[in-house]
Design an enzyme around this catalytic site. Structure first.
Site, PDB file in Angstrom:
ATOM      1  N   TRP A 135      95.213  67.327 -18.453  1.00  0.00           N
ATOM      2  CA  TRP A 135      96.378  68.170 -18.708  1.00  0.00           C
ATOM      3  C   TRP A 135      96.280  68.883 -20.053  1.00  0.00           C
ATOM      4  O   TRP A 135      97.179  69.615 -20.436  1.00  0.00           O
ATOM      5  CB  TRP A 135      97.654  67.334 -18.652  1.00  0.00           C
ATOM      6  CG  TRP A 135      97.862  66.699 -17.317  1.00  0.00           C
ATOM      7  CD1 TRP A 135      98.303  67.296 -16.164  1.00  0.00           C
ATOM      8  CD2 TRP A 135      97.616  65.334 -16.979  1.00  0.00           C
ATOM      9  NE1 TRP A 135      98.344  66.394 -15.137  1.00  0.00           N
ATOM     10  CE2 TRP A 135      97.934  65.174 -15.605  1.00  0.00           C
ATOM     11  CE3 TRP A 135      97.165  64.222 -17.698  1.00  0.00           C
ATOM     12  CZ2 TRP A 135      97.810  63.953 -14.945  1.00  0.00           C
ATOM     13  CZ3 TRP A 135      97.044  63.018 -17.037  1.00  0.00           C
ATOM     14  CH2 TRP A 135      97.359  62.890 -15.674  1.00  0.00           C
ATOM     15  N   GLY A 136      95.181  68.640 -20.779  1.00  0.00           N
ATOM     16  CA  GLY A 136      94.994  69.291 -22.065  1.00  0.00           C
ATOM     17  C   GLY A 136      95.554  68.524 -23.239  1.00  0.00           C
ATOM     18  O   GLY A 136      95.627  69.048 -24.350  1.00  0.00           O
ATOM     19  N   SER A 137      95.947  67.273 -23.023  1.00  0.00           N
ATOM     20  CA  SER A 137      96.518  66.484 -24.106  1.00  0.00           C
ATOM     21  C   SER A 137      95.426  65.734 -24.856  1.00  0.00           C
ATOM     22  O   SER A 137      94.516  65.166 -24.257  1.00  0.00           O
ATOM     23  CB  SER A 137      97.546  65.484 -23.560  1.00  0.00           C
ATOM     24  OG  SER A 137      98.166  64.783 -24.607  1.00  0.00           O
ATOM     25  N   THR A 138      95.531  65.714 -26.180  1.00  0.00           N
ATOM     26  CA  THR A 138      94.599  64.982 -27.032  1.00  0.00           C
ATOM     27  C   THR A 138      95.268  63.688 -27.510  1.00  0.00           C
ATOM     28  O   THR A 138      96.491  63.539 -27.402  1.00  0.00           O
ATOM     29  CB  THR A 138      94.219  65.830 -28.257  1.00  0.00           C
ATOM     30  OG1 THR A 138      95.405  66.088 -29.022  1.00  0.00           O
ATOM     31  CG2 THR A 138      93.576  67.151 -27.825  1.00  0.00           C
ATOM     32  N   PRO A 139      94.497  62.747 -28.079  1.00  0.00           N
ATOM     33  CA  PRO A 139      95.125  61.551 -28.659  1.00  0.00           C
ATOM     34  C   PRO A 139      96.191  61.902 -29.701  1.00  0.00           C
ATOM     35  O   PRO A 139      97.235  61.259 -29.769  1.00  0.00           O
ATOM     36  CB  PRO A 139      93.940  60.798 -29.280  1.00  0.00           C
ATOM     37  CG  PRO A 139      92.781  61.171 -28.405  1.00  0.00           C
ATOM     38  CD  PRO A 139      93.016  62.622 -28.063  1.00  0.00           C
TER      39      PRO A 139
ATOM     40  N   ALA B  23      98.058  64.611 -29.773  1.00  0.00           N
ATOM     41  CA  ALA B  23      99.240  65.086 -29.053  1.00  0.00           C
ATOM     42  C   ALA B  23     100.043  63.920 -28.493  1.00  0.00           C
ATOM     43  O   ALA B  23     101.286  63.910 -28.558  1.00  0.00           O
ATOM     44  CB  ALA B  23      98.818  66.031 -27.927  1.00  0.00           C
TER      45      ALA B  23
ATOM     46  N   ALA C  72     100.073  60.790 -29.632  1.00  0.00           N
ATOM     47  CA  ALA C  72     100.673  60.033 -30.731  1.00  0.00           C
ATOM     48  C   ALA C  72     101.914  60.731 -31.264  1.00  0.00           C
ATOM     49  O   ALA C  72     102.923  60.091 -31.573  1.00  0.00           O
ATOM     50  CB  ALA C  72      99.646  59.836 -31.850  1.00  0.00           C
TER      51      ALA C  72
ATOM     52  N   LYS D 277      96.893  89.818 -26.089  1.00  0.00           N
ATOM     53  CA  LYS D 277      97.709  88.902 -26.884  1.00  0.00           C
ATOM     54  C   LYS D 277      97.074  87.527 -26.794  1.00  0.00           C
ATOM     55  O   LYS D 277      96.958  86.953 -25.715  1.00  0.00           O
ATOM     56  CB  LYS D 277      99.148  88.851 -26.353  1.00  0.00           C
ATOM     57  CG  LYS D 277     100.060  87.916 -27.142  1.00  0.00           C
ATOM     58  CD  LYS D 277     101.481  87.976 -26.616  1.00  0.00           C
ATOM     59  CE  LYS D 277     102.411  87.108 -27.435  1.00  0.00           C
ATOM     60  NZ  LYS D 277     103.818  87.180 -26.983  1.00  0.00           N
TER      61      LYS D 277
ATOM     62  N   ASP E 239     114.550  90.011 -27.400  1.00  0.00           N
ATOM     63  CA  ASP E 239     113.819  90.423 -28.605  1.00  0.00           C
ATOM     64  C   ASP E 239     113.646  91.936 -28.604  1.00  0.00           C
ATOM     65  O   ASP E 239     112.602  92.461 -28.988  1.00  0.00           O
ATOM     66  CB  ASP E 239     112.466  89.720 -28.654  1.00  0.00           C
ATOM     67  CG  ASP E 239     111.856  89.735 -30.054  1.00  0.00           C
ATOM     68  OD1 ASP E 239     112.611  89.926 -31.024  1.00  0.00           O
ATOM     69  OD2 ASP E 239     110.635  89.557 -30.174  1.00  0.00           O
TER      70      ASP E 239
END
Length: 481
Positions: free
Chosen positions: A105-109, A111, A113, A181, A314
């Site tokens: 899912w693209g999560s690191t340790p 992220a 924590a 972008k 915006d």
């Protein structure tokens, strides 16, 4: 990464970015599973979950890889970061665990924590070089890659020109110039991170004076911002796929399967309305009405979008672009909101925007109240008046003072000649920036009124040409009568 097991580690806290996070009952312990003769890598993850340092050491000494990943791409370090066991995290890092490993899912340790508020682990990971990372929108199977996906290798940045600081640039794609972008941590300077840290500390009511305001702390706060910004990026991408109108910038594609992620839209070389107004100064009503109708038609399309109205939120001259023919197109949907089956929208938290972007914001947004499409009508009124006046609203005030003025129901003064606001133009502007949103007209009503004023002005202009044989400059007025 090491070869993946076809097993999934089911215990404890799950990935911070997983669609469904859950905690398995403590009664379902590792001992019930380990006896089953499972893969040694998965055994390492169970022991990590239990904080069994002796068992982990035995496994690593016997040849089990510390970089083992399960079917979800999670490592033992992910597990330890979720659980908040700093001793286990330290042990894994000293034995070669990959500090920035990314799960499916693209999560690191780091992220994980941060998500589970394991402060000691966050500090430890950052000391070992962990950095906030923006996760690409990976899919499991190739057939799930969206049709709009663009291979980043097709984008030629060798002659790239920045359009705005850090975010937008011009690139070549299949022989055509496009606007790109980007989204990624490398786009932000250390000064940006300091600003974000202090803004987020205010948002979450953190007393930074009681902390050691070191770069790791600011980096952590910045990571929270990246998560918010990532959601905004995905929301913008979802919106752009839905819209197609002559007065709205055209979406061409996106890069979502690699980092940095990017949104690619048509490139409009004539720049934005802000640059045009700086060059031209005050516009004659006939030109201001032409441009106002372009904006109103684009905004009416967004507000009338089915089944969900789109609020821009915006709308300001920098986010309105000019095409080759001089017509305007509404752009930059980074703060846009889908208004589904409710009449109003209310933010879950404070509205994220920099202080230098408050000059066109409706008071109900500034006060964190419920709002609807009429916030864009308020912004439109300020832009229309600016085109006649030749300067931004409250141009002599600081941004924060402008915001306070709107909340106090103050509006920019009409200083140009009243002749330039004839035939109901001033009344229209005043109706659009009414304090009560419900009393502001819709863009459909605005278009009707603008077209009627435009009809009168064109009729008078033709009569003047026929009577005097002169036409004059319709685009600019240096000294308003």
């Amino acid at each position: 990464m090491e070869s993946n097991s076809q097993s999934r580690f089911p215990l404890g806290r799950q990935s911070s970015l997983a669609p469904e996070k859950h905690i398995v009952s403590d009664s379902f312990t590792a001992s019930h599973e380990v006896d089953g003769g499972i893969d040694s890598g998965l055994r390492l993850m169970y022991m990590t979950n239990d904080g069994d340092l002796e068992g982990m050491k035995e496994l690593l000494d016997s040849g089990t890889s510390v970089k083992y990943t399960d079917i979800d791409g999670r490592t033992a370090l992910h597990i330890a970061a979720c659980q908040g066991n700093a001793d286990v995290v330290d042990f894994l890092l000293k034995n070669g665990a990959q500090v920035d490993a990314m799960d499916r899912w693209g999560s690191t340790p780091l992220a994980d924590a941060i998500y589970y508020k394991n402060t000691d682990v966050v500090k430890l990971l950052e000391l070992h070089g962990a950095k906030p990372a923006m996760a690409p929108m990976h899919v499991e199977n190739a057939h799930e890659i969206p049709e709009y996906e663009i291979d980043p290798r097709e984008l030629d940045f060798s002659k790239s020109v920045n359009i705005t600081k850090g975010t937008f640039c011009v690139a070549l794609w299949r022989g055509t110039k496009v606007a790109v972008k980007k989204l990624g941590e490398e786009l932000f300077t250390d000064d940006d991170k300091v600003w974000v840290g202090h803004r987020l500390s205010m948002m979450f009511e953190l007393e930074l004076s009681s902390f050691d305001i070191s770069f790791p702390l600011l980096s952590t706060l910045f990571f929270v911002f990246l998560l918010v910004f990532s959601k905004a990026f995905r929301d913008e991408l979802a919106l752009l796929q839905k819209i197609r109108h002559p007065n709205v910038v055209q979406f061409l594609g996106a890069v979502t399967q690699s980092s940095p992620m990017m949104i690619i839209t048509e490139y409009l070389p004539k720049g934005d309305l802000r640059a045009f107004l700086k060059q031209k100064g005050a516009l004659k009503p006939i030109m201001a009405l032409k441009l106002a109708l372009d904006i109103a038609r684009g905004m009416n399309y967004l507000h009338e979008h089915k089944p969900e109205a789109i609020i821009h939120r915006d709308l300001e001259p920098e986010n309105i672009l000019r095409d080759d023919s001089g017509h305007l197109k509404v752009a930059d949907f980074g703060l846009s909101k889908l208004m589904k089956f409710t009449k109003t929208v209310k933010e879950d938290g404070p509205f994220m925007r920099q202080e230098d972007s408050w000059r066109y914001v409706a008071p109900e947004v500034l006060k964190h109240e419920e709002y609807d499409t009429k916030v864009d009508v308020f912004s439109f009124a300020l832009i229309l008046e600016e085109m006649i006046e030749g300067c931004p609203p409250f141009s002599t005030k600081q941004e924060i003072e402008v915001a306070k003025a709107y909340v106090a129901n103050e509006r920019p003064p009409f200083e140009a000649s009243q002749k330039l606001y004839a035939h109901g133009l001033r009344e229209l502007i005043e109706d659009c920036w009414e304090e009560q949103p419900s009393r502001r007209p819709t863009f459909q009503q605005i278009i009707i009124r603008l077209e009627e004023i435009n009809r009168i002005l064109l009729h008078r202009r033709r009569w003047k040409v026929e009577a005097l044989g002169t036409e004059g400059d319709e685009n600019h007025v240096a000294n308003p009568p």
